[in-house]
Design an enzyme around this catalytic site. Structure first.
Site, PDB file in Angstrom:
ATOM      1  N   TYR A 141       7.009   2.127   4.223  1.00  0.00           N
ATOM      2  CA  TYR A 141       6.727   3.562   4.280  1.00  0.00           C
ATOM      3  C   TYR A 141       6.978   4.135   5.676  1.00  0.00           C
ATOM      4  O   TYR A 141       7.063   5.346   5.851  1.00  0.00           O
ATOM      5  CB  TYR A 141       5.282   3.856   3.863  1.00  0.00           C
ATOM      6  CG  TYR A 141       4.974   3.523   2.413  1.00  0.00           C
ATOM      7  CD1 TYR A 141       5.989   3.318   1.494  1.00  0.00           C
ATOM      8  CD2 TYR A 141       3.668   3.423   1.969  1.00  0.00           C
ATOM      9  CE1 TYR A 141       5.708   3.005   0.175  1.00  0.00           C
ATOM     10  CE2 TYR A 141       3.372   3.111   0.642  1.00  0.00           C
ATOM     11  CZ  TYR A 141       4.405   2.898  -0.246  1.00  0.00           C
ATOM     12  OH  TYR A 141       4.120   2.592  -1.551  1.00  0.00           O
ATOM     13  N   LYS A 200       5.956 -11.422  -0.928  1.00  0.00           N
ATOM     14  CA  LYS A 200       7.131 -11.762  -1.752  1.00  0.00           C
ATOM     15  C   LYS A 200       7.977 -12.699  -0.889  1.00  0.00           C
ATOM     16  O   LYS A 200       9.150 -12.421  -0.590  1.00  0.00           O
ATOM     17  CB  LYS A 200       7.860 -10.464  -2.134  1.00  0.00           C
ATOM     18  CG  LYS A 200       8.947 -10.643  -3.163  1.00  0.00           C
ATOM     19  CD  LYS A 200       8.450 -10.916  -4.565  1.00  0.00           C
ATOM     20  CE  LYS A 200       9.604 -11.173  -5.516  1.00  0.00           C
ATOM     21  NZ  LYS A 200       9.203 -11.667  -6.823  1.00  0.00           N
ATOM     22  N   ASP A 232       4.394 -10.243  -7.747  1.00  0.00           N
ATOM     23  CA  ASP A 232       4.567 -10.040  -9.190  1.00  0.00           C
ATOM     24  C   ASP A 232       3.499 -10.813  -9.963  1.00  0.00           C
ATOM     25  O   ASP A 232       2.904 -10.304 -10.919  1.00  0.00           O
ATOM     26  CB  ASP A 232       5.984 -10.430  -9.645  1.00  0.00           C
ATOM     27  CG  ASP A 232       6.512 -11.681  -8.962  1.00  0.00           C
ATOM     28  OD1 ASP A 232       5.899 -12.122  -7.961  1.00  0.00           O
ATOM     29  OD2 ASP A 232       7.524 -12.239  -9.409  1.00  0.00           O
ATOM     30  N   ASP A 256      -0.575  -0.486  -1.968  1.00  0.00           N
ATOM     31  CA  ASP A 256      -0.609   0.814  -2.630  1.00  0.00           C
ATOM     32  C   ASP A 256      -0.641   0.614  -4.147  1.00  0.00           C
ATOM     33  O   ASP A 256      -1.474   1.180  -4.867  1.00  0.00           O
ATOM     34  CB  ASP A 256       0.654   1.589  -2.203  1.00  0.00           C
ATOM     35  CG  ASP A 256       0.625   3.040  -2.603  1.00  0.00           C
ATOM     36  OD1 ASP A 256      -0.408   3.502  -3.111  1.00  0.00           O
ATOM     37  OD2 ASP A 256       1.651   3.719  -2.411  1.00  0.00           O
ATOM     38  N   ASP A 260      -4.171   0.499  -6.880  1.00  0.00           N
ATOM     39  CA  ASP A 260      -4.280   1.426  -8.016  1.00  0.00           C
ATOM     40  C   ASP A 260      -4.510   0.665  -9.321  1.00  0.00           C
ATOM     41  O   ASP A 260      -5.256   1.122 -10.188  1.00  0.00           O
ATOM     42  CB  ASP A 260      -3.030   2.309  -8.127  1.00  0.00           C
ATOM     43  CG  ASP A 260      -3.193   3.615  -7.369  1.00  0.00           C
ATOM     44  OD1 ASP A 260      -4.075   3.668  -6.478  1.00  0.00           O
ATOM     45  OD2 ASP A 260      -2.464   4.577  -7.651  1.00  0.00           O
TER      46      ASP A 260
END
Ligand code: NAD
Length: 367
Positions: A141, A200, A232, A256, A260
Site C-alpha cells: 500500500y 507467502k 492462502d 487487511d 476482515d
C-alpha cells in the site's frame, strides 16, 4: 503521573458512543483508581464543520501530546462530495501517519451468547478469541507504484504491441519486520503465548525476508511458540477452525484481508475494538465499525466496541491491564444477562439503547 487521553467523537454515532466511553472512564477514575484526565477535539466531518479541515491543527497538537487517543468514527453522506483532501477519512489517515502508528491490533472475539450471529456453526466459533497484528505503514500500500504504457509487453506466449501496465511494489525492510514482530511477540506474551506469522514465502522475496526476520526475533521470546503459515492456507484455516489461532502477525495487505475475515466470523461489527500503536506505545484506539449514519442520533447504536476500545487503551497504552480485564468481564456479564442492542438482538428479542447498554456495563464493573 496522570495520563492524558484525547477523545475524538467524530461523526455519525461517534458522539453518542463517546458519551458512554466518558461515563466509563469517569467511574474508573472515581472508583477504581484510574489516574487519567481527558479532553475532546474535532476530527473528520466534525473537524471540517468547525475548522474547515478533517484534521485541524489544534486536534493534531492535542493528539501528539496525548498518551492515548480514543476515536469513535468519522464520515457520513454529508461529506461525500468534498474534495479528496478534505474528506473525513483524511483526518484518520493523517493522524496515523503523523503519529507513526505502524502496528494495528484487531481482536476477533465471539462471546458464546452471540455465537448464533456468526455465519459459522456455533461449535466452530463459540468462545473465539484471536488477535491479528497487522503491519500498517509499509508493504504494497506504500510501495512504489506506476501505471505506464509499454510496447511489446509479454504475457506467456503473447506479445502485446501496446499494453497499459500497472505496478505496485510489495517492499519490506528488516527494520519494519523486526518492529512489528516485536509488537506481536510482546502481545502474544500478554495472551496465550502462541504466535502464527502469515506470509507467502514460497513465492515472494518480501515474504522470505519477513520469515527470516521473524525467526531471528523469536530468539528473544523463547516463551512464545512460533509457527508460520502461508496466507492462502491461513484464509482457509480461519474459516475452517479459527479457534486454533491465538495471535497472528502479518503484512499490511494480508492483514487487511485476514482481519476482515476474522471480524466477519464474529458476525457483529458493533462488538469489535481495534488499536494502532507506535514505537513509544502511544496508541489510537477505535471501534472497527464506521459512523453508521443510518442510525445516528437515534440512541440505538451499540457502544460495546467503543467500551472494549477503552479496555484496549488501558491495557496497551496506560498499562492498566487490571482495569481492562474488569471492563471485558463486565461486557461478558451484560451479554450473559441477555442485554442486547438492536444489532446483536435476535428477531423478537428485547432491545435496549446506547445509554442503557453503557449504564449496564458500568453497573457490572462492580465495586
Ligand atoms: P458502518 O460500520 O458505519 O455501518 C455498517 C452497518 O453496521 C450499518 O447498518 C450500521 O448501522 C451498522 N453499525 C455499525 N456500527 C454499529 C454500532 N456500533 N451499533 C449498531 N449498528 C452498527 O459502515 P458503512 O456504512 O460502510 O460506512 C458509514 C460511514 O462510516 C462512511 O462514511 C464510511 O466512510 C465511514 N467509516 C468510517 C470508519 C472509521 O471511522 N474508522 C470505518 C468504516 C467506515
Amino acid at each position: 503521573m496522570t495520563q492524558k487521553i484525547l477523545l475524538l467523537p467524530g461523526d455519525g454515532i461517534g458522539p453518542e458512543i463517546t458519551v458512554e466511553a466518558e461515563k466509563l472512564l469517569t467511574v474508573l477514575r472515581d472508583r477504581h483508581g484510574l489516574d487519567a484526565s481527558w479532553s475532546r477535539a474535532y476530527i473528520g466531518g466534525a473537524g471540517y464543520d468547525r475548522a474547515g479541515h478533517p484534521l485541524p491543527p489544534a486536534t493534531l497538537d492535542a493528539a501528539k501530546s496525548a498518551d492515548a487517543i480514543l476515536l469513535a468514527a468519522v464520515g457520513g453522506p454529508k461529506y461525500d462530495t468534498l474534495p479528496k483532501d478534505l474528506r473525513p477519512e483524511r483526518g484518520l489517515l493523517g493522524l496515523r501517519a503523523a503519529l507513526g502508528l505502524y502496528s494495528n491490533l484487531r481482536p476477533a472475539i465471539l462471546y458464546p451468547e452471540l455465537a448464533d450471529a456468526s455465519s459459522l456453526k456455533p461449535e466452530f466459533v463459540s468462545n473465539l478469541d484471536l488477535l491479528i497484528v497487522r503491519e500498517l505503514t509499509g508493504g504494497i500500500y506504500f510501495g512504489k507504484r506506476e501505471t505506464v504504457v509499454e510496447t511489446d509487453y509479454k504475457v506467456g506466449s503473447h506479445v502485446i504491441p501496446k499494453a497499459r501496465v500497472a505496478r505496485d511494489t510489495e517492499a519490506y525492510s528488516d527494520f519494519e519486520v523486526e518492529r512489528i514482530a516485536r509488537t506481536a511477540f510482546e502481545t502474544a506474551r500478554l495472551r496465550g503465548k502462541r504466535l502464527c506469522s502469515v506470509d507467502k514465502a514460497n513465492v515472494l522475496d518480501a515474504s522470505q525476508l519477513w520469515r527470516q526476520v521473524v525467526i531471528e526475533v523469536a530468539k528473544d521470546y523463547p516463551d512464545v511458540e512460533l509457527s508460520h503459515m502461508l496466507v492462502d492456507n491461513a484464509a482457509m484455516q480461519l474459516v475452517r477452525g479459527p479457534k486454533q489461532f491465538d495471535v497472528i502477525v502479518t503484512s499490511n495487505m494480508f492483514g487487511d484481508i485476514l482481519s476482515d475475515i476474522a471480524a466477519q466470523l464474529t458476525g457483529s461489527i458493533g462488538m469489535l475494538p481495534s488499536a494502532s500503536l507506535n514505537e513509544r506505545g502511544q496508541g489510537m484506539y477505535e471501534p472497527s465499525h464506521g459512523s453508521a449514519p443510518d442510525i445516528a442520533g437515534q440512541g440505538v447504536a451499540n457502544p460495546l466496541a467503543m467500551l472494549l476500545s477503552v479496555a484496549m487503551l488501558l491495557r496497551y497504552s496506560l498499562k492498566r491491564g487490571d482495569l481492562a480485564d474488569k471492563i471485558e468481564a463486565a461486557v461478558r456479564k451484560v451479554l450473559a444477562a441477555g442485554l442486547r442492542t438492536g444489532d446483536i438482538a435476535k428477531p423478537g428479542e428485547a432491545r435496549i439503547g446506547t445509554a442503557a447498554m453503557g449504564d449496564a456495563v458500568v453497573a457490572a464493573l462492580g465495586a
